[in-house]
Write an enzyme that holds these catalytic residues in place. Structure first.
Site, PDB file in Angstrom:
ATOM      1  N   HIS A   1      67.031  28.623  57.048  1.00 36.69           N
ATOM      2  CA  HIS A   1      65.869  28.877  56.181  1.00 36.69           C
ATOM      3  C   HIS A   1      65.875  30.321  55.700  1.00 36.69           C
ATOM      4  O   HIS A   1      66.297  31.240  56.416  1.00 36.69           O
ATOM      5  CB  HIS A   1      64.560  28.517  56.875  1.00 36.69           C
ATOM      6  CG  HIS A   1      64.237  29.284  58.119  1.00 36.69           C
ATOM      7  ND1 HIS A   1      63.651  30.527  58.097  1.00 36.69           N
ATOM      8  CD2 HIS A   1      64.390  28.978  59.436  1.00 36.69           C
ATOM      9  CE1 HIS A   1      63.460  30.955  59.338  1.00 36.69           C
ATOM     10  NE2 HIS A   1      63.909  30.036  60.178  1.00 36.69           N
TER      11      HIS A   1
ATOM     12  N   ASP B   1      63.221  32.297  54.735  1.00 41.56           N
ATOM     13  CA  ASP B   1      62.093  33.186  55.022  1.00 41.56           C
ATOM     14  C   ASP B   1      62.169  33.758  56.425  1.00 41.56           C
ATOM     15  O   ASP B   1      62.938  33.299  57.277  1.00 41.56           O
ATOM     16  CB  ASP B   1      60.769  32.456  54.820  1.00 41.56           C
ATOM     17  CG  ASP B   1      60.634  31.218  55.696  1.00 41.56           C
ATOM     18  OD1 ASP B   1      61.629  30.492  55.882  1.00 41.56           O
ATOM     19  OD2 ASP B   1      59.530  30.963  56.218  1.00 41.56           O
TER      20      ASP B   1
ATOM     21  N   ASP C   1      66.213  35.941  62.761  1.00 43.22           N
ATOM     22  CA  ASP C   1      65.689  34.577  62.659  1.00 43.22           C
ATOM     23  C   ASP C   1      65.174  34.392  61.231  1.00 43.22           C
ATOM     24  O   ASP C   1      64.127  34.920  60.877  1.00 43.22           O
ATOM     25  CB  ASP C   1      64.555  34.398  63.671  1.00 43.22           C
ATOM     26  CG  ASP C   1      63.793  33.082  63.499  1.00 43.22           C
ATOM     27  OD1 ASP C   1      64.309  32.170  62.831  1.00 43.22           O
ATOM     28  OD2 ASP C   1      62.662  32.992  64.008  1.00 43.22           O
TER      29      ASP C   1
ATOM     30  N   GLU D   1      59.889  27.964  56.162  1.00 41.48           N
ATOM     31  CA  GLU D   1      59.976  27.340  57.485  1.00 41.48           C
ATOM     32  C   GLU D   1      58.940  27.914  58.443  1.00 41.48           C
ATOM     33  O   GLU D   1      58.343  27.196  59.243  1.00 41.48           O
ATOM     34  CB  GLU D   1      61.386  27.548  58.056  1.00 41.48           C
ATOM     35  CG  GLU D   1      61.678  26.776  59.343  1.00 41.48           C
ATOM     36  CD  GLU D   1      61.376  27.556  60.613  1.00 41.48           C
ATOM     37  OE1 GLU D   1      61.464  26.975  61.709  1.00 41.48           O
ATOM     38  OE2 GLU D   1      61.038  28.761  60.512  1.00 41.48           O
ATOM     39  N   GLU D   2      58.711  29.216  58.347  1.00 38.31           N
ATOM     40  CA  GLU D   2      57.936  29.919  59.368  1.00 38.31           C
ATOM     41  C   GLU D   2      56.436  29.620  59.318  1.00 38.31           C
ATOM     42  O   GLU D   2      55.717  29.920  60.259  1.00 38.31           O
ATOM     43  CB  GLU D   2      58.173  31.428  59.267  1.00 38.31           C
ATOM     44  CG  GLU D   2      59.613  31.868  59.497  1.00 38.31           C
ATOM     45  CD  GLU D   2      60.061  31.714  60.939  1.00 38.31           C
ATOM     46  OE1 GLU D   2      59.314  31.129  61.733  1.00 38.31           O
ATOM     47  OE2 GLU D   2      61.156  32.181  61.270  1.00 38.31           O
TER      48      GLU D   2
ATOM     49  N   ASP E   1      69.649  27.538  63.267  1.00 32.49           N
ATOM     50  CA  ASP E   1      68.396  28.250  63.523  1.00 32.49           C
ATOM     51  C   ASP E   1      68.021  28.290  64.994  1.00 32.49           C
ATOM     52  O   ASP E   1      66.859  28.531  65.334  1.00 32.49           O
ATOM     53  CB  ASP E   1      67.268  27.598  62.705  1.00 32.49           C
ATOM     54  CG  ASP E   1      65.996  28.426  62.693  1.00 32.49           C
ATOM     55  OD1 ASP E   1      66.084  29.641  62.891  1.00 32.49           O
ATOM     56  OD2 ASP E   1      64.913  27.849  62.484  1.00 32.49           O
TER      57      ASP E   1
ATOM     58  N   HIS F   1      59.867  36.962  66.061  1.00 36.97           N
ATOM     59  CA  HIS F   1      58.474  36.988  65.583  1.00 36.97           C
ATOM     60  C   HIS F   1      57.698  38.172  66.145  1.00 36.97           C
ATOM     61  O   HIS F   1      56.477  38.176  66.104  1.00 36.97           O
ATOM     62  CB  HIS F   1      57.739  35.675  65.901  1.00 36.97           C
ATOM     63  CG  HIS F   1      58.367  34.471  65.289  1.00 36.97           C
ATOM     64  ND1 HIS F   1      57.801  33.220  65.342  1.00 36.97           N
ATOM     65  CD2 HIS F   1      59.520  34.316  64.599  1.00 36.97           C
ATOM     66  CE1 HIS F   1      58.576  32.347  64.731  1.00 36.97           C
ATOM     67  NE2 HIS F   1      59.631  32.995  64.269  1.00 36.97           N
TER      68      HIS F   1
END
Length: 483
Positions: free
Chosen positions: A76, A78, A115, A145-146, A169, A457
C-alpha cells in the site's frame, strides 16, 4: 537523496530513499502514485488505475518464462503520519529525516514510513533491472490502507489476472503469515453543552506524554499505556474528590495507533487547584507503578492554562469522563487455536472536539466474525449509555489460514534453502488487505511476509537493515522458484 541510497541492496534502498521525500498520507497518495507511474513509464511498463486510485503495473516475464503463472505482489502507498508534539515537522511538505541507530534505520521524531514503504520500494526495484528470474508480474499498489483498508475494498478486481499473491506488508523477519484479523471502526459523538466558567475559577492544562504507543494490531498484546484512557482515569479519580469543568480533551491521531499523548484543560475553583493537582499526581504515580515495566517514559505535565470563555457544563463533564473510563481498550481474548495470537481486541484511538461535539474513535479487531460484532456491540452500548450518537463503518473481513497453500510450500522451501532455517508460519492480529483481496478473488492463493519493522505507527518506528536484505533475497528467490 540521503545516505539511505548507499545501503545494500541499493536496488531497493534507493527507491525507499526517494519515498522518504514524497508526501503520502492516507487518502492523499496522488504524488506517491504519480511517482510509481513515472517509474513505470520510464521503463516502458504498462499500468492502469481504477476509480479509487489503486494502481497495477505489469512487467513481462523474464525471457523463456512466459508460460509461468502470473504472480501478484501487493503493497500500500500510504503511511501513518505520527510525530512527537515537540517536533516541528509538516508531513505534507517536509522530507522524512532518516538516521541509523545501531542495526536499525529510524526517523528523527516522526514515523519512518517503512510500513509499507519497504514493500513499495521492493516492487519499484522489481520494475527495473534485478538479478531475479521471474514469470509475469502484476504489481498492485493500493491506497488508503491505514485508515480502514478502503483502497482494497474499492479495488476493481478485474484489473488482476493472477491467482497467486504475495503481500509485502508484514513486519516480522523469518515469519510467513497466512491469516489475519478482520476489523471495523466506531465513532461516538457526544454533544457538548457549554456554560460560562463560574466566578473564582482558574484553568489548569494537563498532559500525559512519553508513552510508546504502537500499532493497535501488532502491539496491542504488549499492554502499553493508552494516553486517552489513562488521562481519563486520572481526571475521573480527581473529579470524585472535587468537582471541576472540562474545557478540552484530546488525544490520539490514527485509528490504528495506540494513543501516546493526551491533553485536557480543566477549570477548577481557585481554592481547589492544589487539591486537583495533588489528586492527579497521586493517580499518575499509581499508573507509573502499574505500567513501569512496559511504559516507563510516561510524563505528567500540569501548568496554568488560559481561562476559556466557555466550559463544558457539569453534566457533560461527568458524561465524558464516565464514558472514557467505561469504554474498553486492549486485548479482549486470546486464540484457543493458535498459540500467542490475540483473537479479539479494541483500541480507544482518538478523542477530540469540534463544532460543539466531542468525537471518540475506536477500532475493533477479531479473527472471529461473531466476536468482532460482539466487541462492536459493547462499544456501541457504552456509547448509547452515555447518550452519544454512534456511527459504524462496514467491517472488513479476516483472512482464513490455508496451511496446504502451494505458495506457502514454495516460500518455506525457498526460505530453508536461502537461510538454512524453516520460517515460522503464523496468523496476525493486524488487518492485512489479504482478507479483502481474498473475498474479491475467491480461491486466490496468498501469503504475506516482510522485513523486521518495530513500533510502526509511532515515532519510534524502525526497520532492521539486515532484515531488508533478507527480505529482498526472499522475494527474488521466491519469484525465481515460481517461474
Amino acid at each position: 537523496m540521503t545516505f539511505v541510497s548507499d545501503l545494500e541492496p541499493t536496488a531497493l534502498w534507493r527507491h525507499f530513499d526517494m519515498i522518504l521525500s514524497i508526501p503520502r498520507a492516507s487518502k492523499a497518495e496522488d504524488r506517491m502514485r504519480a511517482h510509481v507511474e513515472g517509474v513505470a513509464e520510464s521503463l516502458g511498463l504498462a499500468h492502469c488505475a481504477d476509480g479509487a486510485g489503486n494502481l497495477v503495473v505489469r512487467k513481462p516475464a523474464t525471457a523463456g518464462h512466459d508460460c509461468a503463472a502470473v504472480t501478484i505482489l501487493q503493497s500500500h502507498l500510504d503511511m501513518v503520519q505520527e510525530k512527537n508534539s515537540d517536533v516541528d515537522f509538516d508531513f505534507s511538505v517536509d522530507a522524512i529525516v532518516p538516521q541509523i541507530d545501531g542495526d536499525y534505520l529510524t526517523a528523527t521524531g516522526t514515523t519512518l514510513g517503512s510500513d509499507n514503504g519497504i514493500g513499495v520500494a521492493m516492487m519499484l526495484a522489481l520494475m527495473g533491472q534485478t538479478p531475479f528470474v521471474h514469470g509475469p508480474l502484476e504489481l498492485l499498489f493500493t491506497i488508503d490502507e491505514e485508515t480502514g483498508l478502503t483502497g482494497a475494498a474499492q479495488l476493481n478486481a478485474s484489473m488482476l489476472q493472477g491467482r497467486q499473491l504475495i503481500n509485502l506488508d508484514s513486519e516480522e523477519d523469518g515469519i510467513v503469515y497466512v491469516g489475519c484479523a478482520g476489523g471495523g471502526d466506531t465513532q461516538l459523538t457526544v454533544d457538548l453543552e457549554m456554560v460560562t466558567p463560574p466566578e473564582g475559577t482558574v484553568a489548569v492544562s494537563v498532559g500525559l506524554t512519553g508513552l510508546k504507543g504502537g500499532h493497535s494490531g501488532c502491539d496491542i498484546h504488549l499492554q502499553r499505556g493508552n494516553a486517552v484512557k489513562l488521562l481519563g482515569r486520572a481526571l475521573w479519580s480527581a473529579y470524585l474528590g472535587g468537582r471541576f469543568h472540562l474545557a478540552r480533551f484530546e488525544g490520539g491521531s490514527a485509528h490504528n495507533a495506540i494513543p501516546r499523548e493526551a491533553f485536557a484543560l480543566v477549570v477548577v475553583p481557585t481554592d481547589g487547584r492544589k487539591l486537583l493537582m495533588a489528586a492527579i499526581e497521586h493517580e499518575v504515580a499509581a499508573i507509573l507503578v502499574e505500567y513501569g515495566a512496559v511504559d516507563s517514559g510516561l510524563q505528567l505535565t500540569m501548568d496554568d492554562g488560559i481561562r476559556p470563555d466557555v466550559v463544558w457544563d457539569e453534566a457533560t463533564t461527568q458524561r465524558v469522563l464516565r464514558l472514557i473510563n467505561a469504554l474498553p481498550h486492549g486485548v479482549e481474548a486470546m486464540s484457543y487455536d493458535i498459540p500467542d495470537l490475540v483473537e479479539t481486541s479494541v483500541n480507544l484511538a482518538t478523542v477530540g472536539a469540534s463544532n460543539g461535539s466531542l468525537r471518540l474513535g475506536l477500532s475493533s479487531r477479531s479473527s472471529i466474525d461473531s466476536a468482532l460484532e460482539a466487541m462492536r456491540r459493547q462499544v456501541r452500548a457504552a456509547g448509547l449509555l452515555a447518550g452519544a450518537s454512534v456511527e459504524e463503518d462496514s467491517a472488513y473481513p479476516g483472512w482464513k489460514p490455508d496451511l496446504e497453500s502451494r505458495l506457502l510450500k514454495v516460500v518455506r522451501a525457498v526460505h530453508r534453502r536461502e537461510f538454512g532455517v524453516e520460517p515460522e508460519v503464523k496468523a496476525i492480529h493486524a488487518g492485512l488487505e489479504c482478507g479483502i483481496l481474498g473475498k474479491k478473488n475467491p480461491g486466490i492463493d496468498m501469503i504475506s511476509f516482510g522485513p523486521q519493522i518495530e513500533f510502526p505507527h509511532s515515532p519510534d518506528e524502525r526497520v532492521n537493515m539486515a532484515s531488508v536484505s533478507r527480505f529482498y533475497t526472499l522475494v527474488g528467490a521466491t519469484l525465481s522458484e515460481l517461474a
